[in-house]
Structure formats: structure tokens, C-alpha cells
Enzyme design. Structure first.
Site, PDB file in Angstrom:
ATOM      1  N   ASP A 109       3.178  31.155 -56.527  1.00 25.09           N
ATOM      2  CA  ASP A 109       2.290  31.102 -55.363  1.00 25.09           C
ATOM      3  C   ASP A 109       0.977  31.821 -55.646  1.00 25.09           C
ATOM      4  OD1 ASP A 109       2.307  30.854 -52.066  1.00 25.09           O
ATOM      5  OD2 ASP A 109       1.236  32.634 -52.773  1.00 25.09           O
ATOM      6  N   TYR A 141      -7.597  34.509 -54.308  1.00 28.41           N
ATOM      7  CA  TYR A 141      -7.061  35.502 -55.245  1.00 28.41           C
ATOM      8  C   TYR A 141      -7.901  35.574 -56.524  1.00 28.41           C
ATOM      9  CZ  TYR A 141      -2.727  35.120 -52.443  1.00 28.41           C
ATOM     10  OH  TYR A 141      -1.801  35.083 -51.432  1.00 28.41           O
ATOM     11  N   LYS A 163      -3.878  27.711 -51.905  1.00 29.90           N
ATOM     12  CA  LYS A 163      -4.331  27.718 -50.506  1.00 29.90           C
ATOM     13  C   LYS A 163      -5.844  27.570 -50.452  1.00 29.90           C
ATOM     14  CE  LYS A 163      -0.818  31.313 -49.987  1.00 29.90           C
ATOM     15  NZ  LYS A 163      -0.895  31.922 -51.328  1.00 29.90           N
ATOM     16  N   HIS A 184      -5.051  28.713 -45.577  1.00 25.82           N
ATOM     17  CA  HIS A 184      -4.707  30.126 -45.772  1.00 25.82           C
ATOM     18  C   HIS A 184      -4.668  30.923 -44.456  1.00 25.82           C
ATOM     19  CE1 HIS A 184      -4.938  33.388 -49.123  1.00 25.82           C
ATOM     20  NE2 HIS A 184      -4.111  33.747 -48.166  1.00 25.82           N
TER      21      HIS A 184
END
Length: 280
Positions: A47, A52, A81, A114
Site C-alpha cells: 500500500d 507519500y 491513492k 485519499h
């Protein structure tokens, strides 16, 4: 190598109930190696997210594992996401293409909105539906959606989300959201299942771990699984990665489950979806 059980999503696709999360892990060879190591240990679900900033390393780790003959692409379940800086229809399509390009993959198994933001998510959901219908994504879902967000989405959506990924741990049990998701056959997935390691110091958890002969992390993650929750703990330490996947040789009793349930304080370690400022 551990074998992780799967749960069937509402579109008939199976998703591993335990995955490997990479939140707050920087891009680089260390993450590439960690992803490959996780796959070697038996993790099949990875994931990540655009925000990120590590999709490239995740993709490299996945491809390294495939090239090493550890796994085929079809055996993996890769999630990313779309971030809230662009939730129009076209921006969502472009974000998906960018994630695929960074990861070096032809498709994702699951793509999530998200955060719901302020009533911005319907256009983004329409884009996800189009990508799903075109066979570009295997499954589509949401993250951090409260009941009222889900109600709005379901009123207008052609395709139901398969997953709602939310902050979930014994201090934040999110019963209302979980009940709504269960009623609508939407799987709940936990992010921050260990509450950024804060829960590992909890007296109840530590005492239970001692009595069961497991670690504090294993107690909490086992609690997730027995609640029917999909969970994605994060660790860059090989011994902890191994510990986090070693959950299938013990069970918590009903009384132990109840004890952990009663730790709930509706306490978040992350933002409240209704208050979070999404501007970047």
C-alpha cells in the site's frame, strides 16, 4: 514463508487481509529492498500513495521481486491513492497515469480517493469508475470517508467502493463507520493500526501480549483480523516485518477482544476527515 488469507471484495476480487504499508518512508534503495523483503516473507499486498512520494521505489521493489522469481505480478495486490490537490475528472485520470508511470506498472489492483475533502470527490469517483470500466484498475475505493461522505457517494455512484481505508486501532474503533460499511458490503481497511507505535506501550496490550506469548504489535494486529479488518502495518525492520505477518498461529478470546474494544477513546493520531486542510 507465511501464507496470508484473503477477503473477497464486493466485486468478487480477493484482497489479502494483511499488507505492507509504506507511509512516511522515503524514496530510495532502502525502501526497494524492504518491499522485496516483504514479498519474500509472504506479503502480497503493498500500500502506497501519491502523496507519500515513494511510488517509484515501491514499483522498483515490486519489479525486483518479480525478476527474482519470488512472485508474479498477478499474485500481488498493489494499492495507491489520488491526492486532494487535484480531484477533477481529468486531474484524477492524469494522477492515475502518473502513479502507473512512476511505479512502472500496467495496472493497479486498488486505487483510492485519499481524503474526501470538501465535496470534491464525486468528479474524482466518476474518473475512477471510468478507469475501472476500461479495465485499467482492478478495484476502486475510498479512504478516510465518514458516513455522510459514503452516503453522498452511494447516492450518486454507479459503482460501489470496495474498500474504505480509515484510521483504526483500539483507541479509535470507528464503530459507526464500520457498521455502515458492513451494511453496504464495503470492506474496512486500517491505516495506522498500531497508532504510530503508541499503543505498543499500553498496559492492557502489554499484559495481554505477555499472557499470550506474543508481541504487543501482534496482539493489536490479530485484533484487527478478528474484527474482519484488512490491515497494513508499516516497518522497515526485518524482524518486525516478520513479526507483523506471524499472526495466524493464535487467536484472541472473546474476553480479550472485548478488553481491547474497551480501550476506545475516539482518539485520532491523524487528521479528522471533516477538518483536515488539504491545500498543499
Amino acid at each position: 514463508m507465511m501464507s496470508v488469507p484473503s477477503l473477497t471484495l464486493n466485486n468478487g476480487i480477493d484482497m489479502p487481509q494483511l499488507g505492507y504499508g509504506v507511509f512516511r518512508v522515503e524514496e530510495g534503495t532502502e525502501l526497494e529492498k524492504a518491499v522485496e523483503t516483504a514479498i519474500r516473507m509472504g506479503y502480497r499486498s503493498i500500500d502506497t500513495a501519491a502523496i507519500y512520494g515513494n511510488e517509484k521505489s515501491v514499483g522498483n521493489g515490486v519489479r525486483n521481486a518479480i525478476d527474482a522469481g519470488l512472485v508474479t505480478r498477478e499474485e500481488l495486490f498493489i494499492t495507491s491513492k489520488v491526492w486532494n490537490d487535484g480531484l477533477s475528472y481529468d486531474e484524477t485520470i492524469a494522477a492515475y497515469e502518473e502513479s502507473l508511470e512512476k511505479m512502472g506498472l500496467d495496472y493497479l489492483d486498488l486505487y483510492l480517493i485519499h481524503w474526501p475533502g470538501k465535496d470534491k470527490y464525486m468528479e474524482s469517483w466518476k474518473a475512477l469508475q471510468a478507469l475501472y470500466k476500461d479495465g485499467r484498475i482492478k478495484s476502486i475505493g475510498v479512504s478516510n470517508f465518514e458516513v455522510h461522505h459514503l452516503e453522498t457517494l452511494l447516492n450518486e455512484a454507479e459503482i460501489k467502493p470496495v474498500v474504505n481505508q480509515i484510521e483504526f486501532h483500539p483507541k479509535l474503533t470507528q464503530k459507526e463507520v464500520r457498521t455502515f460499511c458492513e451494511e453496504h458490503n464495503i470492506r474496512v481497511e486500517a491505516w495506522s493500526p498500531l497508532m504510530n507505535a503508541e499503543l505498543l506501550k499500553n498496559d492492557t496490550v502489554q499484559e495481554m501480549a505477555k499472557s499470550v506469548g506474543k508481541s504487543a504489535a501482534q496482539i493489536i494486529l490479530r485484533w484487527d483480523l478478528q474484527h474482519g479488518i484488512i490491515t497494513i502495518p508499516k516497518s522497515m525492520t526485518e524482524s518486525r516485518m516478520k513479526e507483523n505477518i506471524s499472526l495466524f498461529d493464535f487467536e484472541l478470546s472473546e474476553e480479550q477482544m472485548k478488553q481491547l474494544d474497551e480501550l476506545n477513546e475516539n482518539k485520532r493520531s491523524g487528521p479528522d476527515p471533516d477538518e483536515f486542510d488539504f491545500k498543499m
